[in-house]
Design a protein around this motif. Structure first.
Motif, short mmCIF file in Angstrom:
data_model
loop_
_atom_site.label_atom_id
_atom_site.label_comp_id
_atom_site.label_asym_id
_atom_site.label_seq_id
_atom_site.Cartn_x
_atom_site.Cartn_y
_atom_site.Cartn_z
N TRP A 56 -65.52 -70.88 69.21
CA TRP A 56 -66.24 -69.91 68.37
C TRP A 56 -65.34 -69.39 67.26
N ALA A 57 -64.07 -69.12 67.56
CA ALA A 57 -63.14 -68.61 66.55
C ALA A 57 -62.93 -69.64 65.44
N GLU A 58 -62.73 -70.90 65.81
CA GLU A 58 -62.57 -71.96 64.82
C GLU A 58 -63.84 -72.13 63.98
N GLN B 142 -66.11 -69.88 63.41
CA GLN B 142 -66.27 -68.69 62.56
C GLN B 142 -65.46 -68.87 61.27
N LYS B 143 -64.23 -69.36 61.38
CA LYS B 143 -63.39 -69.59 60.20
C LYS B 143 -63.96 -70.71 59.35
N LYS B 144 -64.37 -71.79 59.99
CA LYS B 144 -64.89 -72.96 59.27
C LYS B 144 -66.16 -72.62 58.47
N HIS C 74 -67.20 -69.55 57.71
CA HIS C 74 -67.04 -68.30 56.95
C HIS C 74 -68.15 -67.30 57.26
N THR D 231 -69.52 -64.21 60.41
CA THR D 231 -69.08 -63.34 61.50
C THR D 231 -69.46 -63.95 62.84
N SER D 232 -68.80 -63.47 63.88
CA SER D 232 -69.14 -63.97 65.22
C SER D 232 -70.58 -63.59 65.56
#
Length: 185
Positions: A145-147, A149-151, A153, A155-156
């Protein structure tokens, strides 16, 4: 009094449908989580199918030639009696049957796994593109989920909303297709 009975039945039906929908949601999540295992299983089955067990008839019959030379001239070295030959041929037939059955079982299981993967991939392809992207990235590709979210752009919370909406949509597809088939998918 009759309204209460009708109302209670109607409420019971709503609860039953809600329970069924929740069960479908859980099934969708389980199927999505199983996707990487199915891909791995398919790769193993494809390897087994392309490298089948092989024992030649000559190997089997050669292994059955157990005669020893006898010095008194009654039998020659390598002599195979009719009984030994019959046993060897039966063994060869059995070996061929087992090799064939093993391949049939591999192909049958491979076909089932491929169908499950294709079904899941097709259902996901029917989702709204952003929902499908979240499902594919997380469940199919294993992106955290963190990756993700960054990919993407986002929010979680946005990711979770897309995932939840996708799972709801997939559960609705399962429900619809289950009704079309007259049972469960």
């Amino acid at each position: 009094s009759s309204q209460c009975v009708y109302g209670c039945r109607k409420e019971g039906k709503i609860v039953k449908e809600r329970d069924h929908h929740e069960a479908l949601r859980k099934q969708v999540i389980a199927d999505l989580k199983e996707y990487p295992n199915l891909k791995r299983k398919l790769a193993l089955l494809q390897f087994e199918c392309s490298h089948p067990p092989k024992v030649t008839g000559d190997d089997v019959i050669g292994g059955m030639a157990l005669s020893r030379p006898i010095d008194d001239g009654i039998r020659h070295a390598g002599y195979i009696s009719d009984k030994t030959m019959r046993i060897a041929m039966e063994y060869q037939d059995r070996q061929n049957y087992l090799n064939h059955e093993t391949m049939r079982e591999i192909v049958e299981e491979m076909t089932e796994v491929e169908a499950a993967l294709q079904k899941l991939e097709f259902y996901v392809s029917q989702l709204e593109p952003k929902q499908a992207e979240v499902i594919r990235a997380h469940y199919f590709e294993g992106i955290t989920w963190a990756e993700l979210q960054k990919k993407m752009h986002v929010t979680s919370r946005a990711l979770l909303k897309r995932r939840d909406a996708a799972i709801e949509e997939l559960a609705s597809m399962y429900l619809y297709l289950g009704r079309m088939k007259g049972g469960n998918i």
